[in-house]
Design an enzyme around this catalytic site. Structure first.
Site, PDB file in Angstrom:
ATOM      1  N   CYS A  71      44.806  44.109  42.122  1.00 24.33           N
ATOM      2  CA  CYS A  71      45.051  42.855  42.854  1.00 24.33           C
ATOM      3  C   CYS A  71      46.453  42.832  43.476  1.00 24.33           C
ATOM      4  O   CYS A  71      46.606  43.033  44.681  1.00 24.33           O
ATOM      5  CB  CYS A  71      44.871  41.635  41.938  1.00 24.33           C
ATOM      6  N   ARG A  72      47.472  42.576  42.657  1.00 23.22           N
ATOM      7  CA  ARG A  72      48.796  42.299  43.210  1.00 23.22           C
ATOM      8  C   ARG A  72      49.493  43.522  43.806  1.00 23.22           C
ATOM      9  O   ARG A  72      49.995  43.462  44.934  1.00 23.22           O
ATOM     10  CB  ARG A  72      49.691  41.658  42.129  1.00 23.22           C
TER      11      ARG A  72
END
Ligand code: 4NP
Length: 157
Positions: A14-15
């Site tokens: 994700c990040r």
């Protein structure tokens, strides 16, 4: 000299892939691609080999950023290889620093929270969006977009 930049989060789905994608997008826009090598990694191994989370990919794509990296786990060689290691939260910071061995004194200063570069946010950490809703993914991209502009400016000074 090429500067080697590594973004790190927990799952690398994700990040940190979003940070990698945003950084690559911005250096392309600014015609700085030849000056950087950019990658991302996770402190955990659960998602190794996977593309970024489909919600993160869709949210990034809606802003014109395609995320194509595959998840991998950080290891001690990365601490030697990269010039800057930008982590998303304090757990990541602790996990990456735990890889430092006795003879690696200069490595500590390479490792920073990415939001330490943000001028517009009071937050210190990029919140993990994995178990939340769409807003969380938008927020991650907003925070990273802002911090990465400042990061690139600091790297080309
Ligand atoms: P990331 O998000 O660290 O931003 O890639 C997460 C992805 C997966 C998990 C946690 C966080 N997980 O628990 O599987």
């Amino acid at each position: 000299m090429v500067k080697k930049i590594l973004f790190v989060c927990l799952g690398n789905i994700c990040r940190s892939p979003a940070a990698e994608g945003i950084f690559k997008h911005k250096i392309k826009e600014r015609d700085l691609e030849n000056f950087f090598l950019v990658d991302s990694a996770g402190t955990g191994s659960w998602h190794v080999g996977n593309l970024p989370d489909r919600r993160m990919r869709a949210t990034a794509l809606s802003r014109g950023i395609e995320l194509t990296s595959r998840s991998r786990q950080i290891d001690v060689n990365d601490l030697h290889e990269f010039d800057q290691i930008l982590v998303m939260d304090k757990d990541n910071l602790e996990a990456v620093k735990s890889l430092i061995e006795d003879d690696m004194n200069s490595v500590n200063s390479k490792i920073k929270l990415i939001l330490s570069y943000s001028k517009n946010s009071q937050l210190e950490e990029v919140p993990d969006p994995y178990y939340g809703g769409q807003n969380g993914f938008e927020k991650v991209l907003n925070l990273l977009n802002d911090a990465i502009d400042e990061l690139i400016d600091s790297l080309i000074e």
